[in-house]
Scaffold this active site. Structure first.
Site, PDB file in Angstrom:
ATOM      1  N   GLU A 167     -12.908 -25.118 -30.594  1.00  0.00           N
ATOM      2  CA  GLU A 167     -12.711 -23.935 -31.436  1.00  0.00           C
ATOM      3  C   GLU A 167     -13.981 -23.618 -32.237  1.00  0.00           C
ATOM      4  OE1 GLU A 167     -10.020 -22.010 -31.151  1.00  0.00           O
ATOM      5  OE2 GLU A 167      -9.502 -23.443 -29.575  1.00  0.00           O
ATOM      6  N   TRP A 214     -15.935 -21.663 -29.861  1.00  0.00           N
ATOM      7  CA  TRP A 214     -15.552 -20.252 -29.794  1.00  0.00           C
ATOM      8  C   TRP A 214     -16.237 -19.455 -30.900  1.00  0.00           C
ATOM      9  CZ3 TRP A 214     -13.491 -16.949 -26.516  1.00  0.00           C
ATOM     10  CH2 TRP A 214     -12.752 -17.433 -25.440  1.00  0.00           C
ATOM     11  N   TRP A 233      -5.710   6.076 -26.862  1.00  0.00           N
ATOM     12  CA  TRP A 233      -5.067   5.538 -28.052  1.00  0.00           C
ATOM     13  C   TRP A 233      -4.216   6.606 -28.738  1.00  0.00           C
ATOM     14  CZ3 TRP A 233      -5.467   0.575 -27.778  1.00  0.00           C
ATOM     15  CH2 TRP A 233      -6.633  -0.042 -27.341  1.00  0.00           C
ATOM     16  N   ASN A 251      -3.347 -18.704 -35.915  1.00  0.00           N
ATOM     17  CA  ASN A 251      -4.079 -18.144 -34.778  1.00  0.00           C
ATOM     18  C   ASN A 251      -3.167 -17.688 -33.641  1.00  0.00           C
ATOM     19  OD1 ASN A 251      -6.700 -17.574 -33.455  1.00  0.00           O
ATOM     20  ND2 ASN A 251      -5.919 -19.030 -31.955  1.00  0.00           N
ATOM     21  N   TRP A 288      -7.587  -0.932 -31.337  1.00  0.00           N
ATOM     22  CA  TRP A 288      -7.837  -2.276 -31.861  1.00  0.00           C
ATOM     23  C   TRP A 288      -8.695  -2.245 -33.122  1.00  0.00           C
ATOM     24  CZ3 TRP A 288     -12.866  -3.778 -32.408  1.00  0.00           C
ATOM     25  CH2 TRP A 288     -13.837  -3.150 -31.607  1.00  0.00           C
ATOM     26  N   TRP A 309     -10.440  -9.567 -31.775  1.00  0.00           N
ATOM     27  CA  TRP A 309      -9.692  -8.337 -31.550  1.00  0.00           C
ATOM     28  C   TRP A 309     -10.036  -7.740 -30.186  1.00  0.00           C
ATOM     29  CZ3 TRP A 309      -5.613  -5.899 -33.486  1.00  0.00           C
ATOM     30  CH2 TRP A 309      -5.093  -6.380 -34.692  1.00  0.00           C
TER      31      TRP A 309
END
Length: 476
Positions: free
Chosen positions: A276, A279, A307, A342, A360, A383
């Site tokens: 993590e 990431w 959208w 998360n 988003w 996102w």
């Protein structure tokens, strides 16, 4: 009598590195033997202001940093304005001939730093910058063709040859403090704390802000929870399933090298947790190469996506009133604690993007404002990952089911009951699907759908089909 080199002070410019330990800029400044001027600038010429939750955290984190510097004989100077002008003013007052800082990687911040460094060097000042908040520089891990990695797994495999896992730098025990009178603001001058309403009061019980709190959280996590992290990290109903270090990392109260070092005695057990951290590193690679990561689709074929603009649906999502308990619990956890689990972040983001067809970027903005761990790289990259528009992203057609996710990862409904108390008396069979509960069950639980708790603002199956159709349309 002429000045000696040590008569001229060195300025240490703090940014997202609000700690004394493993702080290369501070450490190198102390090594010079020069008087040290420690300064934090609340910059006004930024592309994006800090969100409200981040400002609340910053106020308390700067308080802790100020006390820590006091304890080693130094003082934190606080100034608000354009960093270049403020540094210039302090240099003129103090005759400082060196400036040191730790690097940052958001596009506009890099540009400001480069301009300041160039200007100061032109004046024959020494300016040095250091890597402090990442394990490797975003430009250092290259593919065989000389580009950057766009998929996480091969990136992390290659990055391990470049990451710095040397021992962290100890905090200085004393500082040769510059005693000249440098003007300073007070934190109260900056009005970082929310007042109308003072929602900071509800955040405070959930956090121990500052480096000491960060290291205690890490120690507590490594003292047991890390053993089951690979599985428990998906369970929002488990209080200690995750490390909750993200806001400390985002504000630089602890460094990733300090975390890695603490895990080295049990690297096998910690490997999923350390992934993590990987990431986070990968997110900074993406931000470095795409400075507009928070505002533009990484994959430009998403620019055609149809959208919808639906303010009522957006507000229902923001306030945890969608009628889907797992989603609502997550959004209320965010508002009440400044943080969201998360697993739930993926579900709430998917719901906004795919069930509601809302851009988003609207979700990224809300998280930027309400998360205490709002991070310019991680927030935007995450996102875009959910939206399908990012690098190594989950495909758009992967649509999280908001009630089966709850049943899988909050099987007894404890998480929902904590944050959605108006349906807490429902049995676990219906806690994630109250619309399926018989009337007598709803009556017993004191639930009146549409009154005490909303009915789903969209139906799952039609919403899923609409999302897939919209995706197909954007590709035609």
């Amino acid at each position: 009598m002429t000045d000696t080199p040590t008569d001229h002070p060195v300025i240490v410019w703090f940014r997202r590195d609000l700690r004394l330990s493993d702080n290369p800029a501070l450490s190198e400044a102390v090594k010079t033997g020069k008087p040290v001027i420690a300064v934090y600038v609340m910059e006004t010429d930024v592309a994006r202001e800090l969100g409200g939750a981040s400002k609340w955290w910053l106020h308390h984190s700067l308080t802790k940093l100020s006390h820590a510097l006091d304890a080693i004989g130094s003082k934190l100077i606080l100034r608000r304005g354009k960093a270049g002008e403020i540094l210039d003013d302090i240099i003129n007052q103090s005759a400082a001939d060196m400036v040191m800082w730790n690097r940052r990687y958001a596009g506009d911040a890099r540009e400001r730093d480069a301009a300041i460094k160039s200007t100061l060097k032109d004046r024959d000042l020494t300016v040095k910058s250091y890597r402090a908040n990442l394990l490797s520089e975003p430009w250092s891990v290259e593919t065989k063709s000389g580009g950057y990695y766009k998929v996480f797994t091969p990136y992390w495999r290659a990055a391990k040859d470049f990451i710095d896992v040397s021992d962290p730098i100890p905090a200085p025990t004393s500082v040769n403090h510059y005693g000249g009178g440098i003007k300073t603001d007070t934190l109260d001058d900056w009005t970082l704390l929310p007042t109308k309403p003072d929602w900071g009061e509800k955040l405070a019980p959930h956090w121990s802000i500052g480096p000491e709190g960060a290291h205690k959280a890490l120690e507590s996590f490594l003292d047991g929870p890390v053993e089951n992290y690979a599985d428990d990290r998906n369970r929002p109903d488990y209080e200690d399933g995750t490390s909750r270090l993200s806001p400390h990392l985002a504000n630089g109260e602890i460094s990733p090298r300090e975390i890695w070092h603490a895990c080295k005695d049990n690297e096998y057990t910690s490997r999923k947790f350390l992934t993590e951290i990987g990431w986070r590193e990968f997110s900074y690679v993406l931000l470095f190469h795409h400075p507009d990561l928070a505002s533009a689709n990484y994959k430009d074929d998403f620019d055609k996506f149809p959208w919808e603009s639906n303010q009522d649906a957006l507000k229902a999502w923001q306030h945890g009133k969608t009628g889907y308990p797992f989603v609502d619990a997550g959004m209320r956890q965010l508002w009440q604690t400044g943080w969201q689990h998360n697993r739930v972040r993926m579900v709430t983001a998917s719901f906004l993007i795919k069930h509601l067809l809302i851009d988003w970027r609207e979700g990224e903005k809300w998280f930027h404002d309400t998360l205490v761990d709002a991070d310019p790289a991680s927030n935007a990259a995450s996102w875009q990952w959910v939206a399908g528009s990012g690098a190594d992203a989950s495909p758009y057609f992967r649509i999280f089911n908001p009630f089966t996710q709850g049943e899988k990862f909050d099987p007894n409904g404890d998480y929902v009951r904590k944050y959605v108390p108006e349906i807490a008396k429902l049995p676990k069979k219906y806690i994630h699907r109250p619309w399926e509960a018989p009337q007598n069950v709803l009556d017993y639980a004191g639930v009146k759908l549409g009154k005490t708790y909303p009915k789903p603002i969209v139906e799952h199956k039609p919403a899923r089909e609409r999302a897939l159709a919209a995706y197909k349309e954007s590709r035609s």
